[in-house]
Design an enzyme around this catalytic site. Structure first.
Site, short mmCIF file in Angstrom:
data_model
loop_
_atom_site.label_atom_id
_atom_site.label_comp_id
_atom_site.label_asym_id
_atom_site.label_seq_id
_atom_site.Cartn_x
_atom_site.Cartn_y
_atom_site.Cartn_z
N ASP A 164 -1.10 7.04 6.24
CA ASP A 164 -2.20 6.12 5.94
C ASP A 164 -2.35 5.23 7.18
O ASP A 164 -1.47 4.43 7.49
CB ASP A 164 -1.82 5.28 4.71
CG ASP A 164 -2.84 4.19 4.40
OD1 ASP A 164 -3.81 4.00 5.16
OD2 ASP A 164 -2.66 3.49 3.37
N LYS A 176 -11.60 -1.56 8.37
CA LYS A 176 -10.92 -2.50 9.26
C LYS A 176 -11.40 -2.29 10.70
O LYS A 176 -12.17 -3.08 11.20
CB LYS A 176 -9.39 -2.35 9.15
CG LYS A 176 -8.83 -3.02 7.88
CD LYS A 176 -8.52 -2.01 6.85
CE LYS A 176 -7.60 -2.36 5.73
NZ LYS A 176 -7.91 -3.40 4.80
N TRP A 225 0.83 -1.21 0.00
CA TRP A 225 0.00 0.00 0.00
C TRP A 225 0.86 1.25 0.00
O TRP A 225 0.56 2.23 -0.70
CB TRP A 225 -0.98 -0.01 1.17
CG TRP A 225 -1.85 -1.21 1.14
CD1 TRP A 225 -1.82 -2.28 2.00
CD2 TRP A 225 -2.83 -1.54 0.15
NE1 TRP A 225 -2.75 -3.23 1.61
CE2 TRP A 225 -3.37 -2.79 0.48
CE3 TRP A 225 -3.33 -0.88 -0.99
CZ2 TRP A 225 -4.37 -3.41 -0.27
CZ3 TRP A 225 -4.32 -1.49 -1.74
CH2 TRP A 225 -4.83 -2.73 -1.38
C1 LIG Z 1 -2.78 0.19 4.76
C2 LIG Z 1 -3.78 0.18 3.65
N1 LIG Z 1 -3.85 1.24 2.82
C3 LIG Z 1 -4.72 1.29 1.80
C4 LIG Z 1 -5.58 0.24 1.53
C5 LIG Z 1 -6.52 0.35 0.37
O1 LIG Z 1 -7.78 0.67 0.87
P1 LIG Z 1 -9.08 0.77 -0.08
O2 LIG Z 1 -9.41 -0.63 -0.47
O3 LIG Z 1 -10.10 1.38 0.83
O4 LIG Z 1 -8.76 1.62 -1.24
C6 LIG Z 1 -5.56 -0.87 2.38
C7 LIG Z 1 -6.50 -1.97 2.11
O5 LIG Z 1 -6.41 -3.06 2.61
C8 LIG Z 1 -4.64 -0.91 3.45
O6 LIG Z 1 -4.58 -1.96 4.26
MG LIG Z 2 0.96 -3.58 3.19
#
Ligand SMILES: Cc1ncc(COP(=O)(O)O)c(C=O)c1O
Ligand SMILES: [Mg+2]
Ligand SMILES: Cc1ncc(COP(=O)(O)O)c(C=O)c1O
Ligand SMILES: [Mg+2]
Ligand SMILES: [Mg+2]
Ligand SMILES: [Mg+2]
Lengths: 356, 356
Positions: free
Chosen positions: B166, B190, B99
């Site tokens: 994030d 989550k 991510w």
């Molecule tokens: C740390 C992190 N950032 C971003 C995301 C992406 O999130 P979204 O599916 O809401 O775009 C996730 C999804 O699992 C995540 O765990």
């Molecule tokens: Mg990751």
């Protein structure tokens, strides 16, 4: 007391959508888990997504060469996604209401925007006709149903450039000849689902023609390629959408729906016209929306507005206040609205007339 | 059989969130209507939005000068919103996982991106330290919890440029000194809500400093000014978020939660370390996530992986497969996960060891 839900959006949904959605919150597809806490990549939700996309295509008879995507962000995010993906230099917009105007303004951040016609000066009480669309426009944008003003473009236009339509508030209310459009989009929170999911029907060969860099999540290609599962989709609203699509199929699909919608709207417009207390701000019958039926007090009865509102509310009519920008009343009569609710509103109008 | 939901996201939510959400689908706040079909501008939902925003601020002890917004589009849309709003020329990113890497790549569409450090070459099994952040970077972006690899930055960093985080998968798992951040964002699916709503905590004086044109819906200012009601918000996921926030408050807030999360994680990590069959890919104890606990078979027992998966599944362990990019196992132990479920997993591991 039975509540008759005339809300403009989020708005009335079929009883089966509500019941099945509540059930899935408690136990989803026999998993013993809630729909709210399962992975979107699990086989049970993948099946929901697949079925929802397939049924969406089937019910609108979407031809080959088009893809359907579900995304977040509402129709308002589409106002920028459309020019992001489709405007190279210039686009044409028809200004038929608040939403059409917002879409038009948003596009100005991306290139030249031509307003081909506007009904703004007459408080958007009709759909302009007889305009000319520049032949070098990358697309022509219309808002088929103007939720706030109660006007609607009920036929699929033949135009000289790619046609893009915001169908937020009339999708699935009638058959659409999708082949006449390059892109159709909308927030799903009127005729399809609870708030939180947006749909787009995209002619795939129209993509990839602009030079600008498109952020990943704003690129229709991203969502098409990933089957609307590039990132975590709005699981619950999509589940509810599937329930509505199933109901729609059982009801006979969009042709059957159109027939019922015409009948329902006629009952209410006839009463508005007949009743000495009320009138419709939309005078052209062919421009009158079948989804959002606006009415105001006749000039001689202006001061009765609040009294009628209170009277109708006391009889269970909910959500009938007109949008703050126009006043008066608005009865939204989406697919899930039963004839009996419209009759209940008509009865209120008749009784109120008898009293005055 | 009791199902123990170790899903990484969407993931386990408090029982009260699920029950109250299901109830509201059938009858919302005594309106006689479903939460799915009421206007977001009605007083009942406005109260939900207000309370959710207020409780969000209260529980994280968010200081003056910050605003919280709820939007759609997922954390993935934030990957472009962050540079859209905050990057004038250059930004720095710490690459700690899939991510983090996606966020970094997205930012390249907006200016110069400096990867200050990366643990990619060691399959993201640790959090890099001792890096330098260019002092002319407009911001430094971190992913506090790396959902896929099970590493976590558990303290609030002191850095020389505005800090952006994030916190999709560890928000509300511990107290955060918000004053150290310029922006914190995350998908809510989550620790907070079902999929479909994204949160952002924004230091308002950081906005308005970039020259580029920002599309309306991608501008944090839009949502701040409108109290997250600029357009139709994701009503149902926000309602569910409020239920979780209320539960969190009853549980004693984020400090109490942190204590429980530390205890819960210790039970599982201790067993992983002790058990001769398993090991943790994340070796540095201080880097080990309290939210996503990864474990793999020791080399001598590699071929037992599928057998353990089947054994644990037969005991009701759900969602424990590691992400496809790393394999092995991952037990996500978010706030709502009870100790008893972790104990059930540990019991499986012990029993499986005894058999082999
Ligand atoms: C740390 C992190 N950032 C971003 C995301 C992406 O999130 P979204 O599916 O809401 O775009 C996730 C999804 O699992 C995540 O765990
Ligand atoms: Mg990751
Ligand atoms: C025709 C039309 N377009 C766009 C919108 C905006 O939709 P959203 O709130 O999903 O952004 C609406 C909302 O009522 C609408 O009626
Ligand atoms: Mg309108
Ligand atoms: Mg009349
Ligand atoms: Mg071990």
């Amino acid at each position: 007391m039975k509540i008759h839900n005339f809300s403009a959006g989020p708005s009335i949904l079929p009883e089966s959508t509500i019941k099945n959605s509540a059930d899935a919150v408690l136990n989803f597809a026999g998993t013993g888990l809630s729909l709210l806490e399962v992975s979107h990549r699990g086989k049970e939700f993948v099946a929901v997504m697949d079925e929802a996309l397939a049924l969406f295509k089937e019910l609108l008879d979407i031809p080959a060469g088009y893809e359907v995507v579900f995304v977040g962000g509402g129709a308002s995010t589409q106002f920028c996604m459309v020019p992001y993906n489709l405007m190279q230099k210039k686009a044409a917009y028809l200004n038929t209401g608040t939403w059409a105007n917002k879409a038009l303004k948003e596009a100005k951040g991306f290139g030249e925007v031509v307003e081909v016609a506007s009904s703004k000066d007459s408080v958007y009480n009709h759909i302009p006709k007889g305009y000319e669309i520049p032949s070098d426009a990358d697309y022509f944008h219309i808002t088929t149903n103007n939720t706030i003003y109660g006007t609607e473009i009920k036929t699929d236009l033949d135009v000289n450039v790619p046609l893009v339509a915001d169908m937020s508030s009339d999708i699935f209310s009638r058959p659409v000849d999708v082949s006449k459009y390059t892109l159709i989009y909308g927030g799903a929170q009127k005729n399809l689902a609870p708030a939180g999911v947006t749909f787009a029907i995209v002619k795939t060969d129209a993509l990839g023609k602009v030079d600008r860099h498109i952020p990943t999540m704003l690129d229709y290609r991203t969502h098409i390629d990933a089957g609307s599962m590039f990132n975590t989709p709005p699981v619950f609203p999509i589940y509810s959408a599937l329930q509505t699509l199933k109901w729609l199929k059982e009801m006979g699909g969009v042709s059957a729906m159109e027939k019922i919608n015409i009948e329902k709207a006629a009952v209410l417009y006839d009463e508005i016209d007949r009743n000495r207390l009320f009138k419709a701000p939309v005078v052209n019958v062919e421009d009158r929306s079948l989804m959002n039926i606006c009415f105001i007090m006749n000039d001689e009865y202006k001061e009765l507005e609040k009294e009628f509102f209170d009277f109708a509310s006391s009889r269970g009519m909910s959500g009938i206040k007109g949008h703050r920008s126009v006043g008066g009343f608005r009865a939204s009569t989406y697919n899930a609205m039963p004839k009996s609710s419209i009759q209940a509103l008509v009865d209120c109008m008749k009784e109120f007339e008898a009293k005055h």
